[in-house]
Design an enzyme around this catalytic site. Structure first.
Site, PDB file in Angstrom:
ATOM      1  N   ARG A   1       3.571  -8.986  13.359  1.00 15.18           N
ATOM      2  CA  ARG A   1       2.632  -7.869  13.134  1.00 15.18           C
ATOM      3  C   ARG A   1       1.598  -7.928  14.245  1.00 15.18           C
ATOM      4  NH1 ARG A   1      -0.438  -5.812   7.795  1.00 15.18           N
ATOM      5  NH2 ARG A   1       1.656  -4.983   7.581  1.00 15.18           N
TER       6      ARG A   1
ATOM      7  N   HIS B   1       5.906   1.182  11.435  1.00 13.32           N
ATOM      8  CA  HIS B   1       5.925   0.220  10.318  1.00 13.32           C
ATOM      9  C   HIS B   1       7.246   0.398   9.543  1.00 13.32           C
ATOM     10  CE1 HIS B   1       4.611  -2.625   7.498  1.00 13.32           C
ATOM     11  NE2 HIS B   1       3.619  -1.997   6.907  1.00 13.32           N
TER      12      HIS B   1
ATOM     13  N   GLN C   1       7.948  -1.088   5.855  1.00 15.54           N
ATOM     14  CA  GLN C   1       7.328  -0.321   4.779  1.00 15.54           C
ATOM     15  C   GLN C   1       8.201   0.872   4.400  1.00 15.54           C
ATOM     16  OE1 GLN C   1       4.263  -0.833   3.040  1.00 15.54           O
ATOM     17  NE2 GLN C   1       5.285   0.686   1.767  1.00 15.54           N
TER      18      GLN C   1
ATOM     19  N   ASP D   1      -1.930   7.626   3.751  1.00 19.22           N
ATOM     20  CA  ASP D   1      -2.276   6.284   4.234  1.00 19.22           C
ATOM     21  C   ASP D   1      -3.757   6.302   4.605  1.00 19.22           C
ATOM     22  OD1 ASP D   1      -2.205   3.704   5.293  1.00 19.22           O
ATOM     23  OD2 ASP D   1      -1.306   4.323   7.204  1.00 19.22           O
TER      24      ASP D   1
ATOM     25  N   CYS E   1       1.347   3.259   1.282  1.00 21.55           N
ATOM     26  CA  CYS E   1       1.799   1.926   1.702  1.00 21.55           C
ATOM     27  C   CYS E   1       0.864   0.825   1.213  1.00 21.55           C
ATOM     28  CB  CYS E   1       1.928   1.883   3.210  1.00 21.55           C
ATOM     29  SG  CYS E   1       0.404   2.277   4.091  1.00 21.55           S
TER      30      CYS E   1
ATOM     31  N   ARG F   1       8.883  -3.930  -1.135  1.00 18.07           N
ATOM     32  CA  ARG F   1       8.796  -4.606   0.166  1.00 18.07           C
ATOM     33  C   ARG F   1       9.614  -5.894   0.119  1.00 18.07           C
ATOM     34  NH1 ARG F   1       4.555  -3.627   3.575  1.00 18.07           N
ATOM     35  NH2 ARG F   1       5.757  -4.965   4.961  1.00 18.07           N
TER      36      ARG F   1
HETATM   37  N1  NVA Z   1      -1.866   2.502   9.013  1.00 23.07           N
HETATM   38  C1  NVA Z   1      -2.271   1.254   8.418  1.00 23.07           C
HETATM   39  C2  NVA Z   1      -1.139   0.670   7.632  1.00 23.07           C
HETATM   40  C3  NVA Z   1      -1.471  -0.621   6.920  1.00 23.07           C
HETATM   41  C4  NVA Z   1      -0.299  -1.207   6.197  1.00 23.07           C
HETATM   42  C5  NVA Z   1      -2.745   0.296   9.496  1.00 23.07           C
HETATM   43  O1  NVA Z   1      -2.095   0.202  10.537  1.00 23.07           O
HETATM   44  O2  NVA Z   1      -3.783  -0.355   9.304  1.00 23.07           O
HETATM   45  N1   CP Z   2       1.619  -2.027   3.420  1.00 25.42           N
HETATM   46  C1   CP Z   2       1.371  -3.167   4.090  1.00 25.42           C
HETATM   47  O1   CP Z   2       1.983  -3.454   5.121  1.00 25.42           O
HETATM   48  O2   CP Z   2       0.447  -3.978   3.503  1.00 25.42           O
HETATM   49  P1   CP Z   2      -0.228  -5.291   4.142  1.00 25.42           P
HETATM   50  O3   CP Z   2      -1.118  -4.808   5.290  1.00 25.42           O
HETATM   51  O4   CP Z   2      -0.988  -5.880   3.026  1.00 25.42           O
HETATM   52  O5   CP Z   2       0.857  -6.183   4.669  1.00 25.42           O
END
Ligand code: NVA
Ligand code: CP
Length: 307
Positions: A102, A129, A132, A224, A264, A292
């Site tokens: 990540r 992502h 997800q 989101d 998500c 997930r």
């Molecule tokens: N769009 C959000 C998704 C988190 C799972 C981010 O990138 O922070």
């Molecule tokens: N939806 C998601 O990826 O959650 P986290 O940021 O908690 O991993």
């Protein structure tokens, strides 16, 4: 499948196989059947951003598959002190069976895959992502009994979630309507990829600035956060720009009466979604979060055993 970096790279057949494996692993787990498919295997998990779901579901998933997961905070490994992605990939490939990462730049994930000799899984970048959305498709299939022919409406920021939903819906033959305010539209390259996939699957892709137009007749309504990880300094401008895209009872009522609401997570109640929607009867967000685990186990069980 060698890596899991983007849903655009997955064929419609591979997507179907992953989703049916995810459903099987979920049913087996419920029935108390163990499936130690990855005994002796180790997954490294590099995190340059925070996580609740991704971190815990991958770690628990590896454990349930008989393997082991290693949490690697990017600020604690030498990557955070300037060691290159290429050298990190070459080194970790000597110890691990796969890497989940990540991070911010999508290109870093592609480089990790290019320079390492082991499968790489995209656990979220600024651009995409895919893990997800695999879980989202599993959730929709569970609730609706099918994917092709349904319509998903995404409201809000043209971000990593919007991009992977564009890819995932287009691959699965689902119509997708994305409503974003001016200045926050989706990446044109991703839109082109999704349109190409949609052409092949017979799905429709609609991009609009009108949230009502997107929500009309939808089977799934999705939103989101308006402030993604890394965008904290833009918070005030973003909150001002997105007000009309909040998913509230009125917006949800434009969708089909049996539409489900997905997010998500993490969610910010009162901003992108009202409490009455996310905690209401149409919300499936915690099934979605659970999936997930199952969806990623399907990815792991597909990528790792051949190694
Ligand atoms: N769009 C959000 C998704 C988190 C799972 C981010 O990138 O922070
Ligand atoms: N939806 C998601 O990826 O959650 P986290 O940021 O908690 O991993």
């Amino acid at each position: 499948m060698k890596h899991f970096l983007s849903l655009h790279d997955v064929t419609p057949h591979e997507l179907e196989v992953l989703l049916s494996l995810a459903a099987r692993l979920k049913a087996e787990r419920r029935a108390g059947i163990t499936h130690p498919l990855l005994a002796g295997k180790t997954l490294g998990m590099i995190f340059a951003k925070s996580s609740t779901r991704t971190r815990v579901s991958f770690e628990v998933g590896m454990h349930q598959l008989g393997g082991h997961a290693l949490f690697l905070s990017s600020s604690d490994i030498q990557l955070g002190r300037g060691e290159s992605i290429a050298d990190t990939a070459r080194t970790l490939s000597r110890y691990l069976d796969a890497i989940m990462i990540r991070t911010f730049r999508h290109e870093d994930v592609l480089d990790l895959a290019r320079f390492g000799g082991i499968p790489v899984i995209n656990g979220l970048t600024d651009l995409q992502h895919p893990c997800q959305v695999l879980a989202d498709l599993q959730t929709i299939a569970e609730r609706k009994g099918r994917l092709a022919g349904l319509k998903l409406a995404y409201l809000g920021d043209g971000n990593n979630m919007a991009h992977s939903l564009l890819h995932g819906c287009a691959k699965a033959g689902m119509d997708i309507a994305v409503a974003t305010p001016k200045g926050y539209a989706c990446d044109p390259g991703i839109v082109e990829e999704a349109k190409a996939d949609a052409k092949a699957s017979g799905a429709a892709v609609l991009l609009t600035e009108d949230p009502d137009e997107a929500a009309a007749g939808a089977d799934v309504v999705y939103t989101d956060t308006w402030v993604s990880m890394g965008q904290e300094t833009e918070k005030a401008a973003r909150l001002a720009a997105f007000g009309a895209y909040r998913v509230d009872a009125r917006l949800l009522s434009l969708a089909k009466p049996d539409a489900i609401f997905l997010h998500c997570l993490p969610a910010y109640r009162g901003f992108e979604v009202t409490e009455e929607v996310i905690d209401g009867p149409q919300s499936a967000v915690f099934d979605e979060a659970e999936n997930r685990l199952h969806a990623q186990k399907a990815v792991l069980a597909t990528l790792l055993p051949g190694r």
